[in-house]
Design an enzyme around this catalytic site. Sequence first.
Site, mmCIF file in Angstrom:
data_model
loop_
_atom_site.group_PDB
_atom_site.id
_atom_site.type_symbol
_atom_site.label_atom_id
_atom_site.label_comp_id
_atom_site.label_asym_id
_atom_site.label_seq_id
_atom_site.Cartn_x
_atom_site.Cartn_y
_atom_site.Cartn_z
ATOM 1 N N CYS A 86 99.208 54.566 -79.609
ATOM 2 C CA CYS A 86 100.630 55.019 -79.394
ATOM 3 C C CYS A 86 101.186 53.891 -78.627
ATOM 4 O O CYS A 86 102.467 54.154 -78.263
ATOM 5 C CB CYS A 86 100.437 56.196 -78.493
ATOM 6 S SG CYS A 86 99.758 57.459 -79.405
ATOM 7 N N HIS A 134 107.049 57.269 -73.916
ATOM 8 C CA HIS A 134 106.365 57.690 -75.235
ATOM 9 C C HIS A 134 106.217 59.437 -75.154
ATOM 10 O O HIS A 134 105.938 59.776 -74.039
ATOM 11 C CB HIS A 134 105.265 56.991 -75.048
ATOM 12 C CG HIS A 134 104.123 57.529 -76.194
ATOM 13 N ND1 HIS A 134 104.592 57.559 -77.731
ATOM 14 C CD2 HIS A 134 102.871 58.259 -76.190
ATOM 15 C CE1 HIS A 134 103.413 58.237 -78.296
ATOM 16 N NE2 HIS A 134 102.315 58.548 -77.368
ATOM 17 N N ASN A 173 104.149 64.225 -80.935
ATOM 18 C CA ASN A 173 103.570 62.995 -80.722
ATOM 19 C C ASN A 173 103.803 62.258 -81.988
ATOM 20 O O ASN A 173 102.906 62.497 -82.908
ATOM 21 C CB ASN A 173 102.373 62.790 -80.038
ATOM 22 C CG ASN A 173 101.911 61.280 -79.859
ATOM 23 O OD1 ASN A 173 102.538 60.455 -80.203
ATOM 24 N ND2 ASN A 173 100.753 61.017 -78.883
#
Length: 331
Positions: A116, A256, A286
């Site tokens: 990520c 994020h 996500n």
Amino acid sequence: MNKITAAITAIGSYVPDFVLSNQVLETLVDTNDEWITSRTGIKERRLLKEEGQGTSFMAIKAAQNLLEKANLNPKEIDLIIMATATPDMPVASTGVYVATQIGATNAFAYDLQAACSSFLFGMSTASAYIQSGKYKKVLLIGADKMSSIIDYTDRATCIIFGDGAGAVLFEPNTDGLGLQDEILKSDGIGREFLKIDAGGSILPASEETVKNKQHFVFQDGKTVFKYAVSGMADVSEKIMERNNLTHDDVNWLVAHQANKRIIDATANRMGVEESKVLINIHRYGNTTSATLPLLLCDFEDQLKKGDNLIFAAFGGGFTWGAIYLKWAYNK
Ligand SMILES: CC(C)(COP(=O)(O)OP(=O)(O)OC[C@H]1O[C@@H](n2cnc3c(N)ncnc32)[C@H](O)[C@@H]1OP(=O)(O)O)[C@@H](O)C(=O)NCCC(=O)NCCS
């Protein structure tokens, strides 16, 4: 001559049309809208349903959106960095295919993988090439087809992830705009808590691995959450201190989008008020490498030349970090 910094001068994005809502997930696994919303902030996510298409499909569309908006000839691009945890296939680089498909025939390209944090780490890489004076136009794309590695019978993961893509162009700037500072971190302790067991060199694909569902993402959510909260908040606070930024100086937190509670904890530690925190997790979940550029695109109208942006991310591995960047244009 003034110092060269790497500024973001154009952005583009793409998300698939298909919407997977919490209500539909309620029919797939034992979960409910209230639980997902209160624990994560997610209401829906997008899934790429086009037959036979992978991450490159979305990456190409995001890059084309940028080229069109910026009226840029793809032949002018020097380098394409493809940040992704879900390449089209092993070995053959997805970025190379994307470069050819968008007509960036003078560019070289490669993939960059840091789970990520792929896009955040890619910002550092792209910026270093620009600052070196070697290249003038570096395209960083963040794209992931998370639906290709998610088990839609596993409620611990299927509620979280979605598909999407975003692209940003880095160019040299001599007015002090662009990337100012970075703190990037990694710790192999994280390997056990967020991973795909099979399909790599340790455990190649076999009938057994498929039967055991070892090609899907496994996540120990509680542990990842704990590390993510402290990791992202620590580096975000530190980068502010190191650059003498108070909460008033920070215009935007671009974090994020993994869990709204992790983002809130980071903002709290920084002392940054809610109105400065860019959020779109409710719409996309996500999207791994795509969350940061998707935020920039969704909020492009509000970003003003000279604004101080703090980017922050946390991902598998573990990998995490924060970047301080001065925005370089008004839309
Ligand atoms: C995954 C995550 C949302 C789970 O939230 P949580 O508050 O930690 O939830 P827990 O795992 O402690 O589970 C709490 C309870 O809800 C249950 N539960 C788990 N998933 C559920 C779901 N989708 N729907 C309903 N209940 C669920 C659990 O079984 C547990 O029940 P129990 O208390 O009876 O055992 C959270 O841990 C998280 O966001 N982790 C980090 C994710 C992340 O950042 N990942 C990517 C890094 S880039």
